[in-house]
Design a protein around this motif. Structure first.
Motif, PDB file in Angstrom:
ATOM      1  N   HIS A 108       2.346   8.532   2.496  1.00  0.00           N
ATOM      2  CA  HIS A 108       0.941   8.863   2.752  1.00  0.00           C
ATOM      3  C   HIS A 108       0.353   9.567   1.539  1.00  0.00           C
ATOM      4  O   HIS A 108       1.038  10.338   0.861  1.00  0.00           O
ATOM      5  CB  HIS A 108       0.818   9.768   3.977  1.00  0.00           C
ATOM      6  CG  HIS A 108       0.989   9.046   5.265  1.00  0.00           C
ATOM      7  ND1 HIS A 108       0.715   9.609   6.496  1.00  0.00           N
ATOM      8  CD2 HIS A 108       1.416   7.794   5.545  1.00  0.00           C
ATOM      9  CE1 HIS A 108       0.964   8.742   7.460  1.00  0.00           C
ATOM     10  NE2 HIS A 108       1.396   7.639   6.897  1.00  0.00           N
ATOM     11  N   SER A 109      -0.913   9.323   1.260  1.00  0.00           N
ATOM     12  CA  SER A 109      -1.600   9.971   0.144  1.00  0.00           C
ATOM     13  C   SER A 109      -2.723  10.840   0.678  1.00  0.00           C
ATOM     14  O   SER A 109      -3.506  10.395   1.523  1.00  0.00           O
ATOM     15  CB  SER A 109      -2.182   8.928  -0.809  1.00  0.00           C
ATOM     16  OG  SER A 109      -3.057   9.536  -1.738  1.00  0.00           O
ATOM     17  N   ARG A 141      -0.893  13.903  -9.536  1.00  0.00           N
ATOM     18  CA  ARG A 141      -1.251  12.645  -8.877  1.00  0.00           C
ATOM     19  C   ARG A 141      -2.762  12.470  -8.809  1.00  0.00           C
ATOM     20  O   ARG A 141      -3.254  11.342  -8.722  1.00  0.00           O
ATOM     21  CB  ARG A 141      -0.607  12.560  -7.487  1.00  0.00           C
ATOM     22  CG  ARG A 141      -1.215  13.462  -6.417  1.00  0.00           C
ATOM     23  CD  ARG A 141      -0.508  13.265  -5.078  1.00  0.00           C
ATOM     24  NE  ARG A 141      -0.626  11.899  -4.610  1.00  0.00           N
ATOM     25  CZ  ARG A 141       0.230  11.308  -3.758  1.00  0.00           C
ATOM     26  NH1 ARG A 141       1.270  11.987  -3.297  1.00  0.00           N
ATOM     27  NH2 ARG A 141       0.051  10.066  -3.368  1.00  0.00           N
ATOM     28  N   ASN A 164      -5.129   6.139   4.735  1.00  0.00           N
ATOM     29  CA  ASN A 164      -3.725   5.716   4.845  1.00  0.00           C
ATOM     30  C   ASN A 164      -3.534   4.590   5.856  1.00  0.00           C
ATOM     31  O   ASN A 164      -2.553   4.555   6.596  1.00  0.00           O
ATOM     32  CB  ASN A 164      -2.824   6.914   5.194  1.00  0.00           C
ATOM     33  CG  ASN A 164      -2.688   7.888   4.035  1.00  0.00           C
ATOM     34  OD1 ASN A 164      -2.133   7.560   2.991  1.00  0.00           O
ATOM     35  ND2 ASN A 164      -3.246   9.080   4.213  1.00  0.00           N
ATOM     36  N   CYS A 223      -6.238   9.093  -0.074  1.00  0.00           N
ATOM     37  CA  CYS A 223      -6.434   7.669   0.187  1.00  0.00           C
ATOM     38  C   CYS A 223      -7.821   7.412   0.758  1.00  0.00           C
ATOM     39  O   CYS A 223      -8.217   8.018   1.756  1.00  0.00           O
ATOM     40  CB  CYS A 223      -5.360   7.156   1.141  1.00  0.00           C
ATOM     41  SG  CYS A 223      -5.550   5.394   1.543  1.00  0.00           S
ATOM     42  N   HIS A 247       0.844  -1.196   0.000  1.00  0.00           N
ATOM     43  CA  HIS A 247       0.000   0.000   0.000  1.00  0.00           C
ATOM     44  C   HIS A 247       0.885   1.253   0.000  1.00  0.00           C
ATOM     45  O   HIS A 247       0.624   2.224  -0.752  1.00  0.00           O
ATOM     46  CB  HIS A 247      -0.909  -0.021   1.239  1.00  0.00           C
ATOM     47  CG  HIS A 247      -2.003   0.994   1.221  1.00  0.00           C
ATOM     48  ND1 HIS A 247      -2.757   1.308   2.337  1.00  0.00           N
ATOM     49  CD2 HIS A 247      -2.489   1.785   0.229  1.00  0.00           C
ATOM     50  CE1 HIS A 247      -3.655   2.232   2.021  1.00  0.00           C
ATOM     51  NE2 HIS A 247      -3.509   2.540   0.747  1.00  0.00           N
ATOM     52  N   GLU A 303       2.434   1.672  -3.436  1.00  0.00           N
ATOM     53  CA  GLU A 303       1.460   2.274  -4.351  1.00  0.00           C
ATOM     54  C   GLU A 303       1.417   3.790  -4.191  1.00  0.00           C
ATOM     55  O   GLU A 303       1.526   4.541  -5.172  1.00  0.00           O
ATOM     56  CB  GLU A 303       0.071   1.672  -4.093  1.00  0.00           C
ATOM     57  CG  GLU A 303      -1.067   2.374  -4.818  1.00  0.00           C
ATOM     58  CD  GLU A 303      -2.380   2.258  -4.059  1.00  0.00           C
ATOM     59  OE1 GLU A 303      -3.164   3.238  -4.093  1.00  0.00           O
ATOM     60  OE2 GLU A 303      -2.626   1.207  -3.418  1.00  0.00           O
ATOM     61  N   HIS A 304       1.271   4.257  -2.948  1.00  0.00           N
ATOM     62  CA  HIS A 304       1.184   5.705  -2.701  1.00  0.00           C
ATOM     63  C   HIS A 304       2.452   6.431  -3.159  1.00  0.00           C
ATOM     64  O   HIS A 304       2.383   7.484  -3.814  1.00  0.00           O
ATOM     65  CB  HIS A 304       0.970   5.967  -1.209  1.00  0.00           C
ATOM     66  CG  HIS A 304      -0.420   5.682  -0.737  1.00  0.00           C
ATOM     67  ND1 HIS A 304      -0.816   5.892   0.564  1.00  0.00           N
ATOM     68  CD2 HIS A 304      -1.511   5.201  -1.382  1.00  0.00           C
ATOM     69  CE1 HIS A 304      -2.088   5.553   0.699  1.00  0.00           C
ATOM     70  NE2 HIS A 304      -2.526   5.128  -0.472  1.00  0.00           N
TER      71      HIS A 304
END
Length: 948
Positions: A721-722, A657, A729, A725, A639, A642-643
Motif C-alpha cells: 500500500h502507498s 518515496r 490503493n 496513491c 500496481h 509499483e508501490h
C-alpha cells in the motif's frame, strides 16, 4: 512499551585519534589553538589542512560534531594573515548555520596575537537576505576577508552584479561549501550550474579558488562534489574525533507511531532530557507538536514545532530558545538535520525511518555531543521500508551510507541557468564553461529554439558569441524547486489584509494546496480557498476542522527517449526520458483521529504535465496470461509491484518515496504490453532512477523479499500500500504481485534480446516547415496619421492611399487604391498564406474600416508577431532587413503621408513596393536558413531562430 521494542543495540564510543599537518602552523595560529585548549588536531583535520594548503580540492565527510569547521577556518586564516587581500566565500544552505559560523570565526580570530591591534585580523561578515541594504553596499565596496552567505545570494546578487564584486572575486582563494550532501536532487541540479557559473566569473577576474566541501557521511562524497563542480576532489572519510556511546532502539508500536513518539517525549521531559523529535512531513510535525503540547502539562511552553515554510524570524526565535535551554523539546522536519547550534541534546526520536542510512546517522548525531551516552529511537510507521528494518535490523547496521545523486545536466534546470550565464557574461564558443559536452550541446539547442541568440562573428575573426535578450532572468529561478514558489497567504481578515504565512513549490501545490486542502502552520489549521497559479499565491483561511485531506487522481506517461535497456532476470528494464501527465480529480476528507474516510470531493484543476527521467519494467504477456489463469488480479499485481518497488528504492538510492512517482499499466502502447514505471517526481529528473537502473536486479529481489516476508494476508502499508496513491490503493493484489515478481526472478536473462521502442522525440534543431504553394506579401500606406483620426485605436478611419501585394504565382507586384478594395480582397482569398510585417494588427484594422471581409480569418504569417513572440519585444523591419539583407528602407510612414498631401501617389507606390519586397526577402531568407539577423542594443548582429 517494552514488548514493542524490535531491536536494541549499543554502539560503543571511541577515543580521539590525533595527527599533525606536514607543515607546522604559524606561531599566531598555534597560539590561538592553545588558548582554545587544542594541542593537536584530529587526524582528519590535519589531513584536510595538508590538502587545502596545497591548493587541492577536498571533501571532508565525517560524522556530526567531528570538528569539520577547523578544516577550513585554519587554512583560510593562515592565507589571510600571509595576504591581507585574500578572500574566501563560505556557503551554507541555511542562514542559521552562517550565524553560528560567524561567531566561531570571530572567536578564533580574536585569539590571534597580532600585537598591532585588531586591524590586521582576518575579518568576516554575513551577506544574506537579512543583511540591511546599507551593510550590503558596504560589504560589496569594501569586502572583508570572508563572506558567509548562501546559494540564493550568490545566484541573485553576486553573479548577476559581478562587476560590483570584482574586488572580492579577483581575490578569491577559497570557496567553502558546508553540508554539501544537501545539494542533491533538484537543488543539486541547480547548484551544479551555480558553481559552474561562479567558477566562470572567477576565471574572468583571474582567480582560481580552492574548494573545501564538508559533508555528512555518504557513500560517494567525491563523486557528488565532482558532479557539482566538474572538479577532481580528494575525499577524507575517517574521523579521528571522540564519540560517546549510543543506544539505538527500534520500536514497532502497536498503535499510532505519533502517539508512541508523544509517550517517549513525555518520558524524556519528565527526566529533564533535552529531546528532538523528527517527523517525515510538515503536516505530521504540526500535528505531533499540537498533540504533545495539549498533553504535556507543565512542559506545555517548552515544546515547539520547527520546519521549512516558517518565516525566518520564527525559525531564529526557536533556535535561540533551544540553544539557551528555554525549550526542552523541538519537533522538526529535516530542517534541523543540519549542524545548527541548538545546544547539547540527550534524546533523538525519529517518527518513521528518514529514508536513508545517512539521514538516520545525521539526525542521531545531533545528540550526545558532550561525549555522554545518548539514545536514538526509531519508531516504525507502516511504510514498507520501516517494517523492512524492523524485521531485518542487522541489515540496517550492515549497510553502508547511500550515495547522493543529482542530475547536473537536467535540461529544465540547466536552460534557466544558461540564460543567466549569458546575461552575466557573453558566452563564447570554446570557453571552458562550454567544454562539457552536455552544456555546449544545450547552448546550441537553446540558440536553435530562440531562447539564446548567436552574435555574428566580426571582421576581426573573434569567436562567435551567444547572448541573452533577458536583462534580469535570475529572479525567475528558484534554487530549491523545479518550478516557481507560491506564497501562502492568510486571508482570514479579508484579502486586502493578506498575511504571508509560508511558501510552497508550484509542483507540490497541485497535490497539497488545491482548493479545499487543509494546510497546517504552527498548530493552526487553514483551509485553502483558492490556488492562484497566475498570481503566484495560495489563499487560505484559518479554520478549525477535524479532518485532513489527501488528493486523488490519475496519471499517464509517454516515453520520449530510451537512454538505456538491459535484461533484469526474465524481463527487460529500460531507462529514459518520459512525459508524465497527472490529473488531480478530487480529494479525500479523513478524520484527524482514526483516519476514517469522511467523503470524497471532486476538483476541476488543469493537468500537471512535466518531463522527467524514469525506469520501467516490461512485464511479458506470458506472465500476464499465467497470472490470470491462476485467477489473480493482474492489474492489482503490477500496481502492488509499483508501490512496493517505490517503497524499497530508498534502500538503494538516497531519496524519499515522496521524491518518486509511479505508473502501472496493463497495456502501454509504446511498450506494446504491460509495464511498471518508476520516475523522478520532479521536472527534468534528479538522477534517482538513473542510479536505480544500475541496481535493477537488486530492486527486484528486495521488492520480492519485502512482499514475501510481510505477515499480512491481503496487502498493507508495510508491503504494497502507498500513502500517496491517487486511486486509494485500488486495485491491489499482493499475491499477484508476488507471482509477477517470482516469474520475473525465475526468468533467463540470456533469453532477453534488445527491443526498439517507438518514441515521440522533442522538436529538434531542424524546424523547417513545407513552403506554401502560393503566398502573397502585403503592405499598405494610409492617407491620415494617428493624430489626425484620434489615436492608433482608430486605425479604421485612416484610409488607404495604396495597398501593394506581391504574388508568388506570377512573381509580380500588384497595386490597389482605396476604391479597389473589392479586388484586393478577391486577390488575398487566392493565397495559401498571407505574409506581412504588423499586417494582422495594423493593416487589417485599416482595411476593416473600408470592407466587411474578415481579413484575420485568412491564413496569416505576421513577421512582427513572430519576432515579438521569440524575443519578448518588437523590432522594426528596417533593423531586421539591414542586419539580414544589408538593405534599408528608402523612406518612412511620415514621409508617405506627406507625399499623399502632395498628390505623389507614384512615390508612395514605389516606397510601398520596396517594403513588400524587403518583407518578402526577409521571409524567404528565414525560411531558407532557419534564422534572421537583428542588431541588439549593444550594436551586435544577433541570430534570431525562426520557424516560418
Amino acid at each position: 512499551m517494552a514488548h514493542q521494542i524490535a531491536h536494541h543495540r549499543t554502539i560503543e564510543g571511541a577515543g580521539p585519534q590525533f595527527g599533525d599537518p606536514r607543515r607546522s602552523w604559524p606561531e599566531s595560529i598555534r597560539h590561538a589553538l592553545a588558548l582554545m585548549g587544542i594541542d593537536q588536531l584530529y587526524n582528519h583535520q590535519a589531513e584536510a589542512a595538508d590538502y587545502v594548503r596545497a591548493g587541492r580540492h577536498v571533501v571532508v565527510a565525517t560524522p556530526t560534531a567531528s570538528g569539520k569547521t577547523l578544516t577550513y577556518n585554519l587554512p583560510v586564516m593562515e592565507r589571510c594573515l600571509a595576504d591581507p587581500e585574500a578572500k574566501a566565500l563560505y556557503l551554507f544552505p541555511l542562514k542559521a548555520l552562517a550565524q553560528d559560523q560567524l561567531k566561531g570565526f570571530n572567536e578564533l580570530a580574536a585569539l590571534l596575537p597580532l600585537g598591532v591591534g585588531d586591524d590586521n585580523r582576518p575579518t568576516a561578515a554575513i551577506y544574506d537576505g537579512d543583511t540591511t541594504p546599507h551593510f550590503r553596499k558596504k560589504i560589496r565596496n569594501t569586502p572583508p576577508n570572508v563572506i558567509m552567505s548562501n546559494p540564493e545570494m550568490v545566484h541573485l546578487s553576486m553573479l548577476p552584479h559581478h562587476a560590483s564584486w570584482a574586488e572580492f572575486l579577483s581575490g578569491l582563494t577559497h570557496i567553502v561549501v558546508d553540508e554539501v550532501h544537501t545539494y542533491r536532487g533538484v537543488m543539486g541540479g541547480h547548484m551544479a550550474m551555480v558553481f559552474r557559473r561562479l567558477q566562470r566569473l572567477c576565471r574572468y577576474y583571474g582567480a582560481d579558488p580552492t574548494f573545501v566541501f564538508c559533508s555528512a557521511t555518504i557513500g560517494n562524497p567525491a563523486q557528488l562534489c565532482t558532479m557539482l563542480t566538474g572538479l577532481d576532489v580528494h575525499p577524507i572519510l575517517a574521523s579521528g574525533a571522540a564519540r560517546g556511546g549510543r543506544h539505538m532502539v527500534f520500536l514497532n508500536p502497536d498503535g499510532s507511531p505519533s502517539q508512541a513518539a508523544i509517550q517517549l517525549l513525555q518520558a524524556a521531559l519528565s527526566r529533564g532530557l533535552r529531546t528532538i523529535v523528527y517527523c517525515q512531513s510538515r503536516k505530521m510535525t504540526e500535528l505531533i507538536s499540537m498533540w504533545a503540547t495539549e498533553r504535556s502539562g507543565q512542559f506545555k511552553g517548552k515544546i515547539s514545532a520547527y520546519r521549512a515554510g516558517f518565516l525566518p524570524e520564527e525559525r531564529r526565535e526557536i533556535e535561540t530558545r533551544m540553544a539557551d535551554g528555554d525549550l526542552l523539546a523541538v519537533i522538526s522536519t529535516s530542517a534541523l538535520e543540519l549542524g545548527i547550534d541548538i545546544g547539547g541534546l540527550d534524546v533523538c526520536i525519529m517518527v518513521g525511518y528518514p529514508g536513508s542510512i545517512m539521514a538516520t546517522l545525521q539526525r542521531g548525531g545531533r545528540v550526545g555531543r558532550s561525549q555522554r551516552d545518548s539514545a536514538v529511537a526509531l519508531i516504525a510507521q507502516e511504510d514498507a521500508l520501516d517494517q523492512y528494518f524492523m524485521r531485518n535490523p542487522d541489515d540496517f547496521f550492515a549497510r553502508p551510507p547511500e550515495s547522493a545523486m543529482l542530475n547536473p545536466h537536467n535540461p529544465v534546470i540547466m536552460d534557466r541557468h544558461l540564460v543567466c550565464a549569458a546575461t552575466e557574461l557573453t558566452l563564447r564558443r570554446g570557453e571552458t564553461f562550454l567544454r562539457e559536452e552536455e552544456v555546449g550541446l544545450r547552448v546550441d539547442q537553446l540558440v536553435a529554439l530562440g531562447q539564446l541568440y548567436e552574435v555574428e562573428p566580426d571582421l576581426a575573426g573573434h569567436p562567435s558569441e551567444v547572448v541573452s535578450h533577458r536583462k534580469r532572468p535570475h529572479r525567475d529561478v528558484d534554487l530549491r524547486g523545479a518550478g516557481k514558489q507560491l506564497h501562502i497567504e492568510d486571508n482570514s481578515s479579508g484579502r486586502d489584509k493578506a498575511l504571508v504565512i509560508g511558501t510552497i513549490d508550484e509542483h507540490r501545490a497541485f497535490r497539497e494546496a488545491h482548493p479545499g486542502a487543509v494546510y497546517l502552520h504552527r498548530g493552526q489549521t487553514y483551509v485553502v480557498t483558492d490556488l492562484d497559479l497566475g498570481g503566484g499565491a495560495v489563499h487560505v483561511q484559518r479554520n478549525r476542522v477535524g479532518y485532513y485531506t489527501k488528493p486523488r487522481g490519475n496519471k499517464d506517461t509517454e516515453i520520449l527517449e530510451v537512454l538505456g535497456q538491459k535484461a533484469s532476470f526474465g524481463t527487460r528494464v529500460y531507462f529514459g526520458r518520459v512525459k508524465v501527465t497527472e490529473q488531480i480529480t478530487g480529494y479525500e476528507k479523513r478524520a484527524v483521529r482514526g483516519g476514517k474516510l469522511l467523503g470524497i470531493v471532486p476538483l476541476d484543476l488543469p493537468p500537471l504535465v512535466f518531463e522527467t527521467e524514469s525506469i520501467w519494467f516490461e512485464v511479458g504477456h506470458d506472465i500476464r496470461r499465467r497470472c490470470e489463469e491462476e485467477f489473480m488480479h493482474f492489474m492489482g499485481g503490477i500496481h502492488a509491484f509499483e508501490h512496493a518497488a517505490i517503497g524499497m528504492l530508498p534502500l538503494l538510492v538516497m531519496t524519499d518515496r515522496n521524491d518518486l512517482g509511479g505508473i502501472s499499466t496493463p497495456m502501454h502502447p509504446q511498450v506494446e504490453g504491460p509495464a511498471v514505471f518508476i520516475y523522478d517526481g520532479m521536472p527534468g529528473g534528479a538522477g534517482l532512477t538513473r542510479q536505480a537502473f544500475e541496481k535493477a536486479d537488486e530492486l527486484v529481489e528486495t521488492t520480492l523479499r519485502t512482499i514475501e516476508s510481510c505477515p499480512c494476508e491481503l496487502g498493507c502499508p508495510s508491503c504494497v500500500h502507498s500513502p500517496k496513491c491517487g486511486s486509494g490503493n485500488r486495485p491491489i493484489d499482493k499475491r499477484a504481485a508476488q507471482f509477477v515478481l517470482e516469474a520475473i526472478r525465475s526468468g533467463d536473462p540470456k533469453s532477453i534480446e534488445p527491443k526498439d521502442i517507438d518514441v515521440n522525440m522533442l522538436p529538434g534543431i531542424d524546424m523547417k516547415k513545407p513552403a506554401p504553394n502560393r503566398y502573397g506579401v502585403i503592405d499598405i500606406e494610409t492617407r491620415y496619421s494617428a493624430d489626425e483620426v484620434g489615436g492608433w485605436n482608430r486605425a479604421d478611419r485612416m484610409g488607404v492611399s495604396i495597398a501593394c501585394v506581391y504574388d508568388s504565382d506570377d512573381d509580380a507586384m500588384h497595386d490597389y487604391e482605396q476604391d479597389q478594395i473589392d479586388e484586393l480582397v478577391a486577390h488575398l482569398k487566392q493565397f495559401d498564406l498571407v505574409i506581412g510585417f504588423n499586417h494582422v494588427k495594423f493593416d487589417y484594422a485599416v482595411l476593416g474600416g473600408l470592407h466587411p471581409f474578415n481579413f484575420r480569418g485568412l491564413s496569416n504569417l505576421d513577421l512582427l508577431m513572430e519576432v515579438n513572440n521569440r524575443l519578448g519585444y518588437r523590432l522594426k523591419l528596417d533593423n531586421i532587413a539591414s542586419a539580414t539583407l544589408n538593405v534599408g528602407k528608402s523612406a518612412d510612414g511620415l514621409q508617405a503621408l506627406k507625399w499623399w498631401q502632395e498628390g505623389r501617389l507614384d512615390l508612395i507606390t514605389e516606397y510601398c513596393q520596396q517594403d513588400v519586397a524587403v518583407t518578402r526577402d526577409v521571409y524567404l531568407y528565414g525560411r531558407e536558413h532557419g534564422h534572421v539577423l537583428f542588431t541588439n542594443k549593444a550594436g551586435q548582429k544577433v541570430k534570431l531562430p525562426i520557424d516560418w
